[in-house]
Design a protein around this motif. Structure first.
Motif, PDB file in Angstrom:
ATOM      1  N   TYR A  33       0.160   4.243  -2.543  1.00  0.00           N
ATOM      2  CA  TYR A  33      -0.186   5.613  -2.148  1.00  0.00           C
ATOM      3  C   TYR A  33       0.668   6.625  -2.900  1.00  0.00           C
ATOM      4  O   TYR A  33       0.181   7.672  -3.318  1.00  0.00           O
ATOM      5  N   LEU A  75     -16.072   5.968   4.936  1.00  0.00           N
ATOM      6  CA  LEU A  75     -15.882   5.968   3.492  1.00  0.00           C
ATOM      7  C   LEU A  75     -17.221   5.829   2.803  1.00  0.00           C
ATOM      8  O   LEU A  75     -18.237   5.563   3.435  1.00  0.00           O
ATOM      9  N   ILE A  91     -10.512   4.819  -6.672  1.00  0.00           N
ATOM     10  CA  ILE A  91     -10.420   5.236  -5.284  1.00  0.00           C
ATOM     11  C   ILE A  91     -10.081   6.719  -5.263  1.00  0.00           C
ATOM     12  O   ILE A  91      -9.190   7.167  -5.990  1.00  0.00           O
ATOM     13  N   TYR A 148     -10.504  -1.475   5.539  1.00  0.00           N
ATOM     14  CA  TYR A 148     -11.571  -1.855   4.609  1.00  0.00           C
ATOM     15  C   TYR A 148     -11.102  -2.984   3.694  1.00  0.00           C
ATOM     16  O   TYR A 148     -11.796  -3.987   3.518  1.00  0.00           O
ATOM     17  N   PHE A 177      -9.148   9.751  -2.489  1.00  0.00           N
ATOM     18  CA  PHE A 177      -8.861  10.246  -1.148  1.00  0.00           C
ATOM     19  C   PHE A 177      -9.003  11.768  -1.207  1.00  0.00           C
ATOM     20  O   PHE A 177      -8.317  12.413  -1.995  1.00  0.00           O
ATOM     21  N   TRP A 189      -8.608   2.854   4.752  1.00  0.00           N
ATOM     22  CA  TRP A 189      -8.493   2.099   3.510  1.00  0.00           C
ATOM     23  C   TRP A 189      -7.971   0.680   3.770  1.00  0.00           C
ATOM     24  O   TRP A 189      -8.529  -0.294   3.283  1.00  0.00           O
ATOM     25  N   TRP A 243       0.814  -1.206   0.000  1.00  0.00           N
ATOM     26  CA  TRP A 243       0.000   0.000   0.000  1.00  0.00           C
ATOM     27  C   TRP A 243       0.850   1.259   0.000  1.00  0.00           C
ATOM     28  O   TRP A 243       0.479   2.255  -0.622  1.00  0.00           O
ATOM     29  N   GLN A 248      -6.719   8.224   6.831  1.00  0.00           N
ATOM     30  CA  GLN A 248      -7.294   7.712   5.591  1.00  0.00           C
ATOM     31  C   GLN A 248      -6.645   6.386   5.194  1.00  0.00           C
ATOM     32  O   GLN A 248      -7.322   5.473   4.740  1.00  0.00           O
ATOM     33  N   LYS A 249      -5.355   6.298   5.357  1.00  0.00           N
ATOM     34  CA  LYS A 249      -4.657   5.046   5.052  1.00  0.00           C
ATOM     35  C   LYS A 249      -5.172   3.920   5.944  1.00  0.00           C
ATOM     36  O   LYS A 249      -5.415   2.805   5.473  1.00  0.00           O
ATOM     37  N   ILE A 259     -12.823   8.282   0.160  1.00  0.00           N
ATOM     38  CA  ILE A 259     -12.431   8.342   1.563  1.00  0.00           C
ATOM     39  C   ILE A 259     -12.191   9.802   1.904  1.00  0.00           C
ATOM     40  O   ILE A 259     -11.214  10.401   1.464  1.00  0.00           O
TER      41      ILE A 259
END
Length: 177
Positions: free
Chosen positions: A7, A141, A42, A71, A44, A68, A3, A64-65, A132
């Motif tokens: 990002y 979200l 997605i 989820y 953000f 995510w 991730w 937010q990370k 998000i």
């Protein structure tokens, strides 16, 4: 999935700087929703206090990370509850859509059939995006779907802590906040 690397590869929508100090970071991911695979966009939404701060945004905020990653780690447990909530919502609105499609001379079986089980919605419901927000709410979200009964607006599910909180048209859902 790595991730942290993902990002850093998100696309930054810098056109919003002229209107607000909110930066949109976009990416795509393969999402497995109740047996269906879909490529989902997605977004953000990252707030900034100034244009300079907005220009410095390179990745989502830590909250937010966390939202995510939680989820994505628990999606297979969350998605059946989302589908069931959508089924309850659809049962409440199907008659309204049937009346509209009847007045337009459209086939009810195609656009607004009665369904007994939530799984019957899967062939006509597809996740298309996840938003998000940068909010004070932890683990919040929005899941957005294309759906056969509302081809113009789609369907939005506002989620908090892995639980569906509110459902309505995808883009009108954001107006509630």
């Amino acid at each position: 999935m790595n991730w942290e690397r993902w990002y850093m590869e998100l696309d930054q929508d810098d056109e919003t700087w002229e209107v607000s100090e909110e930066v949109v970071l976009r990416g795509t991911v393969q999402l497995h929703f109740c047996g269906q695979d879909s490529e989902v966009e997605i977004e953000f939404m990252v707030s900034a206090d100034s244009e300079e701060e907005a220009q410095a945004v390179r990745e989502p905020k830590q909250e937010q990370k966390k939202t995510w990653e939680q989820y994505m780690a628990h999606g297979s447990d969350i998605h059946p509850h989302v589908l069931e909530a959508i089924h309850h919502y659809y049962a409440d609105v199907v008659e309204k859509y049937q009346n509209a499609y009847t007045s337009w001379g459209e086939d009810l079986d195609e656009y607004a059939p009665y369904v007994e089980r939530s799984e019957q919605l899967l062939k006509r419901l597809q996740p298309v995006s996840i938003l998000i927000p940068d909010s004070a709410e932890e683990d919040e979200l929005y899941l957005n779907f294309s759906c056969f009964w509302d081809r113009e607006h789609g369907l939005g599910v506002h989620m908090k802590q892995g639980t569906p909180e509110h459902i309505q048209g995808a883009y009108t859902l954001y107006d509630l906040e």
